[in-house]
Motif scaffolding. Sequence first.
Motif, mmCIF file in Angstrom:
data_model
loop_
_atom_site.group_PDB
_atom_site.id
_atom_site.type_symbol
_atom_site.label_atom_id
_atom_site.label_comp_id
_atom_site.label_asym_id
_atom_site.label_seq_id
_atom_site.Cartn_x
_atom_site.Cartn_y
_atom_site.Cartn_z
ATOM 1 N N LYS A 73 -18.155 34.804 18.171
ATOM 2 C CA LYS A 73 -19.619 34.148 17.781
ATOM 3 C C LYS A 73 -19.897 32.899 16.486
ATOM 4 O O LYS A 73 -19.451 33.681 15.062
ATOM 5 C CB LYS A 73 -21.386 34.339 17.621
ATOM 6 N N ILE A 74 -19.518 31.211 16.991
ATOM 7 C CA ILE A 74 -19.184 30.938 15.217
ATOM 8 C C ILE A 74 -19.986 29.963 15.184
ATOM 9 O O ILE A 74 -20.770 29.140 16.671
ATOM 10 C CB ILE A 74 -17.542 29.883 15.597
ATOM 11 N N SER A 75 -21.006 29.773 14.403
ATOM 12 C CA SER A 75 -22.686 29.142 13.869
ATOM 13 C C SER A 75 -21.977 28.069 12.864
ATOM 14 O O SER A 75 -21.097 28.046 12.241
ATOM 15 C CB SER A 75 -23.248 29.360 14.165
ATOM 16 N N VAL A 76 -22.036 26.255 13.334
ATOM 17 C CA VAL A 76 -21.722 25.749 12.047
ATOM 18 C C VAL A 76 -22.878 24.462 11.974
ATOM 19 O O VAL A 76 -23.362 24.158 12.636
ATOM 20 C CB VAL A 76 -20.760 24.725 12.191
ATOM 21 N N ASP A 77 -23.145 24.564 10.030
ATOM 22 C CA ASP A 77 -24.454 23.851 10.103
ATOM 23 C C ASP A 77 -23.367 22.452 8.809
ATOM 24 O O ASP A 77 -22.889 23.589 7.596
ATOM 25 C CB ASP A 77 -24.939 24.249 9.088
ATOM 26 N N THR A 78 -23.974 21.780 8.609
ATOM 27 C CA THR A 78 -23.717 20.074 8.096
ATOM 28 C C THR A 78 -24.304 20.188 6.831
ATOM 29 O O THR A 78 -26.096 19.864 7.835
ATOM 30 C CB THR A 78 -22.685 19.199 8.959
ATOM 31 N N ASP A 127 -12.619 29.377 19.490
ATOM 32 C CA ASP A 127 -12.765 28.371 19.571
ATOM 33 C C ASP A 127 -13.696 27.828 18.651
ATOM 34 O O ASP A 127 -14.342 28.575 18.455
ATOM 35 C CB ASP A 127 -13.037 27.895 20.527
ATOM 36 N N ILE A 128 -13.933 26.506 17.498
ATOM 37 C CA ILE A 128 -14.738 26.315 16.482
ATOM 38 C C ILE A 128 -15.287 25.024 17.143
ATOM 39 O O ILE A 128 -14.751 24.028 17.894
ATOM 40 C CB ILE A 128 -13.971 25.979 15.106
ATOM 41 N N PRO A 129 -16.597 24.930 18.368
ATOM 42 C CA PRO A 129 -16.715 23.793 18.268
ATOM 43 C C PRO A 129 -16.852 22.778 17.621
ATOM 44 O O PRO A 129 -17.210 22.737 16.508
ATOM 45 C CB PRO A 129 -18.417 24.423 18.555
ATOM 46 N N GLY A 161 -20.281 43.548 15.006
ATOM 47 C CA GLY A 161 -21.601 43.823 14.289
ATOM 48 C C GLY A 161 -22.479 42.958 13.470
ATOM 49 O O GLY A 161 -23.011 42.680 12.650
ATOM 50 N N GLU A 162 -20.707 42.710 12.559
ATOM 51 C CA GLU A 162 -20.922 42.511 10.947
ATOM 52 C C GLU A 162 -20.553 40.231 11.567
ATOM 53 O O GLU A 162 -19.796 39.859 12.524
ATOM 54 C CB GLU A 162 -20.076 42.237 9.890
ATOM 55 N N SER A 163 -20.514 39.678 10.305
ATOM 56 C CA SER A 163 -20.416 38.280 10.414
ATOM 57 C C SER A 163 -19.937 38.186 8.614
ATOM 58 O O SER A 163 -20.170 38.746 7.653
ATOM 59 C CB SER A 163 -21.579 37.836 10.167
ATOM 60 N N HIS A 164 -18.858 36.942 8.759
ATOM 61 C CA HIS A 164 -18.127 36.283 7.756
ATOM 62 C C HIS A 164 -18.936 34.772 7.339
ATOM 63 O O HIS A 164 -19.101 33.953 8.093
ATOM 64 C CB HIS A 164 -17.642 36.803 7.843
ATOM 65 N N ALA A 165 -19.785 34.538 6.089
ATOM 66 C CA ALA A 165 -19.615 32.918 6.260
ATOM 67 C C ALA A 165 -19.471 31.901 5.181
ATOM 68 O O ALA A 165 -18.647 32.936 3.884
ATOM 69 C CB ALA A 165 -21.517 32.745 5.964
ATOM 70 N N TYR A 166 -18.827 31.235 4.998
ATOM 71 C CA TYR A 166 -18.256 30.308 4.437
ATOM 72 C C TYR A 166 -18.841 28.374 4.148
ATOM 73 O O TYR A 166 -19.258 28.558 4.915
ATOM 74 C CB TYR A 166 -16.632 30.578 4.192
ATOM 75 N N VAL A 167 -18.673 28.154 3.202
ATOM 76 C CA VAL A 167 -18.728 26.936 2.689
ATOM 77 C C VAL A 167 -17.489 25.928 2.251
ATOM 78 O O VAL A 167 -16.885 26.671 2.032
ATOM 79 C CB VAL A 167 -19.801 26.683 2.498
ATOM 80 N N SER A 168 -17.425 25.030 3.191
ATOM 81 C CA SER A 168 -15.816 23.995 2.616
ATOM 82 C C SER A 168 -16.359 22.931 2.502
ATOM 83 O O SER A 168 -17.604 22.286 2.891
ATOM 84 C CB SER A 168 -14.840 24.713 3.467
ATOM 85 N N MET A 185 -27.111 22.623 14.323
ATOM 86 C CA MET A 185 -26.135 23.540 14.050
ATOM 87 C C MET A 185 -25.574 23.558 15.253
ATOM 88 O O MET A 185 -26.329 23.593 16.803
ATOM 89 C CB MET A 185 -26.707 25.085 13.648
ATOM 90 N N VAL A 186 -24.374 24.024 15.262
ATOM 91 C CA VAL A 186 -23.651 24.013 16.499
ATOM 92 C C VAL A 186 -23.627 25.727 16.519
ATOM 93 O O VAL A 186 -22.797 25.748 15.662
ATOM 94 C CB VAL A 186 -22.543 22.998 16.540
ATOM 95 N N THR A 187 -23.044 25.834 17.884
ATOM 96 C CA THR A 187 -23.092 27.666 18.118
ATOM 97 C C THR A 187 -21.639 27.838 19.502
ATOM 98 O O THR A 187 -22.704 26.955 20.484
ATOM 99 C CB THR A 187 -23.836 28.386 18.267
ATOM 100 N N ALA A 188 -21.001 28.275 19.500
ATOM 101 C CA ALA A 188 -20.289 28.635 20.527
ATOM 102 C C ALA A 188 -19.377 30.086 20.356
ATOM 103 O O ALA A 188 -19.090 30.572 19.183
ATOM 104 C CB ALA A 188 -18.990 27.873 21.000
ATOM 105 N N ILE A 189 -19.389 30.975 21.763
ATOM 106 C CA ILE A 189 -18.411 32.263 21.535
ATOM 107 C C ILE A 189 -17.944 31.966 22.753
ATOM 108 O O ILE A 189 -17.570 31.825 23.348
ATOM 109 C CB ILE A 189 -20.136 33.080 22.153
ATOM 110 N N THR A 190 -16.613 32.725 21.582
ATOM 111 C CA THR A 190 -15.256 32.961 22.599
ATOM 112 C C THR A 190 -14.309 34.564 22.220
ATOM 113 O O THR A 190 -14.614 34.810 21.194
ATOM 114 C CB THR A 190 -14.243 32.212 21.837
ATOM 115 N N LEU A 191 -14.626 34.761 23.295
ATOM 116 C CA LEU A 191 -14.202 36.305 23.783
ATOM 117 C C LEU A 191 -15.333 37.603 22.291
ATOM 118 O O LEU A 191 -14.337 38.437 22.022
ATOM 119 C CB LEU A 191 -12.578 36.005 22.929
ATOM 120 N N GLY A 192 -16.049 37.205 22.814
ATOM 121 C CA GLY A 192 -17.332 37.966 21.442
ATOM 122 C C GLY A 192 -17.201 37.832 19.688
ATOM 123 O O GLY A 192 -18.086 38.077 19.342
#
Length: 128
Positions: free
Chosen positions: A10-15, A115-117, A79-86, A1-8
């Motif tokens: 957080k983007i996490s990506v799993d492939t 940014d999306i890492p 404090g919430e999150s949103h996830a999706y698959v593409s 998994m790759v993760t990055a935080i920009t301006l508060g």
Amino acid sequence: MVTAITLGVKISVDTSYQDEHSNPVNGHFMFAYRITIENLTEYAVQLKRRQWFIFDSNGTQRQVEGEGVVGEQPVIEPGESHAYVSACNLNTDMGSMKGNYLMQRIADHKDFIVDIPEFELIVPYRLN
């Protein structure tokens, strides 16, 4: 998994490689990716647009942009999150993607870029 935080934000990506939707003989390699967007700020944000840069290992590059993600422009509360698959298809058995989201703070309608890492797309047999 790759993760990055920009301006508060957080983007996490799993492939994952999608063997059942791929046809290596014809140069068609399908990958799925799951993105989780976490709002670590104190204000609600809305995802307005996306921009992707897609790279095949043969040097081919593509750019994709548009409104929202998978047909949605989600509002993410503090404090919430949103996830999706593409998914993304490549012409080679390995490549990568990176990009950004145009987000907007709901309170003052201020736009900002998240940014999306960069993450790798590699068929499992290449890892051995």
